[in-house]
Design a protein around this motif. Sequence first.
Motif, PDB file in Angstrom:
ATOM      1  N   GLU A  23       0.828  -1.206   0.000  1.00  9.53           N
ATOM      2  CA  GLU A  23       0.000   0.000   0.000  1.00  9.53           C
ATOM      3  C   GLU A  23       0.862   1.256   0.000  1.00  9.53           C
ATOM      4  OE1 GLU A  23      -3.951   1.650   2.387  1.00  9.53           O
ATOM      5  OE2 GLU A  23      -2.644   0.151   3.308  1.00  9.53           O
ATOM      6  N   ASN A  24       1.930   1.263   0.787  1.00 10.51           N
ATOM      7  CA  ASN A  24       2.827   2.423   0.817  1.00 10.51           C
ATOM      8  C   ASN A  24       3.556   2.591  -0.510  1.00 10.51           C
ATOM      9  OD1 ASN A  24       2.153   3.141   3.412  1.00 10.51           O
ATOM     10  ND2 ASN A  24       3.879   2.087   4.359  1.00 10.51           N
ATOM     11  N   TYR A  25       3.902   1.483  -1.139  1.00  8.43           N
ATOM     12  CA  TYR A  25       4.585   1.584  -2.432  1.00  8.43           C
ATOM     13  C   TYR A  25       3.657   2.207  -3.479  1.00  8.43           C
ATOM     14  CZ  TYR A  25       7.350   0.322  -6.520  1.00  8.43           C
ATOM     15  OH  TYR A  25       8.079   0.381  -7.686  1.00  8.43           O
ATOM     16  N   ILE A  26       2.391   1.810  -3.467  1.00  2.00           N
ATOM     17  CA  ILE A  26       1.423   2.391  -4.408  1.00  2.00           C
ATOM     18  C   ILE A  26       1.248   3.885  -4.131  1.00  2.00           C
ATOM     19  CG2 ILE A  26      -0.992   2.354  -5.120  1.00  2.00           C
ATOM     20  CD1 ILE A  26      -0.982  -0.648  -4.663  1.00  2.00           C
ATOM     21  N   GLU A  52       2.057   6.999  -6.654  1.00  2.22           N
ATOM     22  CA  GLU A  52       1.050   8.033  -6.930  1.00  2.22           C
ATOM     23  C   GLU A  52       1.589   9.422  -6.604  1.00  2.22           C
ATOM     24  OE1 GLU A  52      -3.017   5.404  -6.039  1.00  2.22           O
ATOM     25  OE2 GLU A  52      -2.158   6.709  -4.504  1.00  2.22           O
ATOM     26  N   TRP A  53       2.305   9.537  -5.488  1.00  2.00           N
ATOM     27  CA  TRP A  53       2.894  10.827  -5.100  1.00  2.00           C
ATOM     28  C   TRP A  53       3.927  11.275  -6.129  1.00  2.00           C
ATOM     29  CZ3 TRP A  53       7.865  12.416  -3.962  1.00  2.00           C
ATOM     30  CH2 TRP A  53       7.984  13.656  -3.327  1.00  2.00           C
ATOM     31  N   GLN A  54       4.771  10.354  -6.590  1.00  3.35           N
ATOM     32  CA  GLN A  54       5.793  10.709  -7.575  1.00  3.35           C
ATOM     33  C   GLN A  54       5.167  11.166  -8.886  1.00  3.35           C
ATOM     34  OE1 GLN A  54       8.024   7.060  -7.667  1.00  3.35           O
ATOM     35  NE2 GLN A  54       9.374   7.652  -5.979  1.00  3.35           N
ATOM     36  N   LEU A  55       4.115  10.493  -9.318  1.00  4.81           N
ATOM     37  CA  LEU A  55       3.450  10.886 -10.568  1.00  4.81           C
ATOM     38  C   LEU A  55       2.769  12.240 -10.431  1.00  4.81           C
ATOM     39  CD1 LEU A  55       1.910   7.449 -11.647  1.00  4.81           C
ATOM     40  CD2 LEU A  55       3.839   8.641 -12.699  1.00  4.81           C
ATOM     41  N   SER A  56       2.178  12.505  -9.266  1.00  2.86           N
ATOM     42  CA  SER A  56       1.533  13.812  -9.065  1.00  2.86           C
ATOM     43  C   SER A  56       2.559  14.930  -8.989  1.00  2.86           C
ATOM     44  CB  SER A  56       0.691  13.783  -7.783  1.00  2.86           C
ATOM     45  OG  SER A  56       1.512  13.614  -6.639  1.00  2.86           O
ATOM     46  N   MET A  57       3.734  14.654  -8.410  1.00  2.00           N
ATOM     47  CA  MET A  57       4.784  15.674  -8.336  1.00  2.00           C
ATOM     48  C   MET A  57       5.375  15.951  -9.717  1.00  2.00           C
ATOM     49  SD  MET A  57       5.077  16.724  -5.189  1.00  2.00           S
ATOM     50  CE  MET A  57       6.675  17.484  -5.237  1.00  2.00           C
ATOM     51  N   ALA A  58       5.522  14.907 -10.506  1.00  3.05           N
ATOM     52  CA  ALA A  58       6.121  15.091 -11.829  1.00  3.05           C
ATOM     53  C   ALA A  58       5.148  15.777 -12.769  1.00  3.05           C
ATOM     54  CB  ALA A  58       6.550  13.733 -12.400  1.00  3.05           C
ATOM     55  N   GLY A  59       3.862  15.428 -12.701  1.00  2.12           N
ATOM     56  CA  GLY A  59       2.891  16.025 -13.603  1.00  2.12           C
ATOM     57  C   GLY A  59       3.229  15.727 -15.053  1.00  2.12           C
ATOM     58  N   ALA A  60       3.257  16.765 -15.842  1.00  4.46           N
ATOM     59  CA  ALA A  60       3.569  16.614 -17.266  1.00  4.46           C
ATOM     60  C   ALA A  60       5.035  16.887 -17.575  1.00  4.46           C
ATOM     61  CB  ALA A  60       2.685  17.551 -18.093  1.00  4.46           C
ATOM     62  N   ASP A  61       5.841  17.131 -16.535  1.00  6.99           N
ATOM     63  CA  ASP A  61       7.260  17.437 -16.735  1.00  6.99           C
ATOM     64  C   ASP A  61       8.038  16.131 -16.901  1.00  6.99           C
ATOM     65  OD1 ASP A  61       9.938  18.259 -16.599  1.00  6.99           O
ATOM     66  OD2 ASP A  61       9.412  19.980 -15.351  1.00  6.99           O
ATOM     67  N   GLN A  83      11.972   6.086  -7.926  1.00  5.34           N
ATOM     68  CA  GLN A  83      13.005   6.193  -6.909  1.00  5.34           C
ATOM     69  C   GLN A  83      12.490   5.689  -5.563  1.00  5.34           C
ATOM     70  OE1 GLN A  83      16.240   7.123  -7.456  1.00  5.34           O
ATOM     71  NE2 GLN A  83      15.607   7.098  -9.610  1.00  5.34           N
ATOM     72  N   PRO A  84      13.380   5.226  -4.682  1.00  4.63           N
ATOM     73  CA  PRO A  84      12.945   4.784  -3.351  1.00  4.63           C
ATOM     74  C   PRO A  84      12.486   5.949  -2.485  1.00  4.63           C
ATOM     75  CG  PRO A  84      15.336   4.662  -3.559  1.00  4.63           C
ATOM     76  CD  PRO A  84      14.803   4.963  -4.924  1.00  4.63           C
ATOM     77  N   VAL A  85      12.012   5.621  -1.281  1.00  5.74           N
ATOM     78  CA  VAL A  85      11.397   6.628  -0.414  1.00  5.74           C
ATOM     79  C   VAL A  85      12.395   7.715  -0.025  1.00  5.74           C
ATOM     80  CG1 VAL A  85      10.264   7.001   1.804  1.00  5.74           C
ATOM     81  CG2 VAL A  85       9.736   4.954   0.465  1.00  5.74           C
ATOM     82  N   LEU A  86      13.575   7.329   0.424  1.00  8.63           N
ATOM     83  CA  LEU A  86      14.530   8.321   0.917  1.00  8.63           C
ATOM     84  C   LEU A  86      15.047   9.213  -0.206  1.00  8.63           C
ATOM     85  CD1 LEU A  86      16.572   6.307   3.577  1.00  8.63           C
ATOM     86  CD2 LEU A  86      14.581   7.783   3.878  1.00  8.63           C
ATOM     87  N   SER A  87      15.161   8.662  -1.415  1.00  7.78           N
ATOM     88  CA  SER A  87      15.550   9.509  -2.546  1.00  7.78           C
ATOM     89  C   SER A  87      14.449  10.511  -2.872  1.00  7.78           C
ATOM     90  CB  SER A  87      15.853   8.634  -3.769  1.00  7.78           C
ATOM     91  OG  SER A  87      16.927   7.759  -3.513  1.00  7.78           O
ATOM     92  N   ALA A 115       5.273  18.793   0.850  1.00  2.17           N
ATOM     93  CA  ALA A 115       6.125  19.080   1.996  1.00  2.17           C
ATOM     94  C   ALA A 115       6.878  17.819   2.420  1.00  2.17           C
ATOM     95  CB  ALA A 115       5.291  19.613   3.159  1.00  2.17           C
ATOM     96  N   PRO A 116       8.152  17.946   2.825  1.00  7.58           N
ATOM     97  CA  PRO A 116       8.918  16.767   3.239  1.00  7.58           C
ATOM     98  C   PRO A 116       8.282  16.015   4.402  1.00  7.58           C
ATOM     99  CG  PRO A 116      10.375  18.633   2.871  1.00  7.58           C
ATOM    100  CD  PRO A 116       8.985  19.162   2.791  1.00  7.58           C
ATOM    101  N   LEU A 117       7.749  16.735   5.376  1.00 10.32           N
ATOM    102  CA  LEU A 117       7.160  16.079   6.536  1.00 10.32           C
ATOM    103  C   LEU A 117       5.917  15.276   6.149  1.00 10.32           C
ATOM    104  CD1 LEU A 117       7.485  15.708   9.558  1.00 10.32           C
ATOM    105  CD2 LEU A 117       6.015  17.699   9.922  1.00 10.32           C
ATOM    106  N   THR A 118       5.169  15.749   5.178  1.00 12.08           N
ATOM    107  CA  THR A 118       3.985  15.014   4.728  1.00 12.08           C
ATOM    108  C   THR A 118       4.367  13.677   4.116  1.00 12.08           C
ATOM    109  OG1 THR A 118       2.833  17.102   4.266  1.00 12.08           O
ATOM    110  CG2 THR A 118       1.958  15.112   3.243  1.00 12.08           C
ATOM    111  N   LEU A 119       5.369  13.672   3.247  1.00 14.88           N
ATOM    112  CA  LEU A 119       5.834  12.428   2.640  1.00 14.88           C
ATOM    113  C   LEU A 119       6.408  11.498   3.697  1.00 14.88           C
ATOM    114  CD1 LEU A 119       6.464  10.721   0.132  1.00 14.88           C
ATOM    115  CD2 LEU A 119       8.639  11.953  -0.048  1.00 14.88           C
TER     116      LEU A 119
END
Length: 456
Positions: free
Chosen positions: A268-271, A275-284, A294-298, A317-321
């Motif tokens: 569940e955390n991996y999914i 999802e977070w990475q795709l939302s951050m990247a957007g269309a870029d 990338q892994p969590v710490l990266s 925000a870093p704390l949210t992730l």
Amino acid sequence: MAGRLEDEEYWHASEAKAFSFEDDEFGSQLCGVSKSGTARLSQRVREGMGIDSTYVSTDSLSGSLSRATISDSSQTAARPLQTLISEKSLLCILEAGNFHEKQPKGKLSPEEEVRILRRQVENRWVPPPVNDTVAKILLGYPYSLELYRSLKSKTELLDAAIAVGDGNAILAVVLFLVRTLKKNLVYQLLRTRPEAVAQYCQYLAIRLRVHELTDLLEMLGDNREASMKQFQLAVCGTMNPQRRLQKLQACFKNHFSLTDNKDRLLIENYIKLLEWQLSMAGADAEIAKALVGQPVLSSLAYTCQHHWSEPKGSISAPLTLSQQQGVSDRQFQWTVLTVRASLHSWDDIEGLFITKSWLGGKKLKAAVSMEQVVMQLHAHGAPVDVLVKYLELIDNVDKRVGLAQKLQCHKAVVNVFVAKRDRQALISYKANLHPQSEDYFYAENSLRVSTTKWKN
């Protein structure tokens, strides 16, 4: 003319023999080595796999060398033969000449011809010994498994392949069993033979035969491994992040939906991370290339570098992730320390480790030891005043002084002597400093001010 005669004598005197169907010497050789040569090598292997003689005869090599010199050089470290091939596999190779029975030469009597024909018919319809068949598989000789029709003979064939330990032989036998037996009988045989299961699972995984692999593992009672194989194939089966996310969501729904599944939170955390990475990247596309997968710490390091000033509660925000992925305090602090120190953002680091108490004082909240913090700050070129601030947070005075001297942070050492009211140690330490350095003047001024306070 004399040279021409010598050449003719050489060619006419050649030891190479013409091929003859009646001569079985060619068939009695393995890779150019005759049975006699194989027997001698086998005897030496059985005596300890050590050859002490300097000269080794190679007369049995057909058409190659009549004699070869092998130098026993002390500078060359030869690997033991047992580390390259198993003993059982080696014995199969050494005894390979036994596969072809040597035919008698000359004219045969009718009785001998009948005996040879009878043996050939028997060999055609009666299964040979399982060890001989497995050895042929190992050596790449022509072989046939179709003569093994009974369940007993097939079981013996599988056990013989496992005993030799060759993966190709094991897989060949397993595929033959899958083709000729009912599925429940195959699973019954594999249940007590983990070596065969490992080879067959690897075969199915490489060919992406997901359903067969899952059925096999579930029939063997390894539901967790079956689920993790589904997860692994969902992750590695495609390079498209959107398609990978869809496969992961389907895999989670079908195999990790039970609440008592130990791996449920991990998947569940991996999914959520994807999802977070795709939302951050957007269309870029550039951000997607650097961030997605990338892994969590990266990912945490990325947001610490590019989204540090985002308000609390924001998705970037870093704390949210960190809270979403269950990152420990130690991992969070170390990642933030490394990233912000590389950017020389010293104030951000102070807010990470030092907070204000209810009474307005300073309170330390460090999951990382201060010695490691100081070393990391020094590695990124932190100013002396910053190093002194964190050195003073080390409770053990001896460790503080030792680390300060190691990093050439003399102000921290002077402060320790001042706090201890050790005037003699301060004078002695000042004498070791360069007279024109800033640290020398700092020590001298501290000594003058402290001496005045001590007198009062």
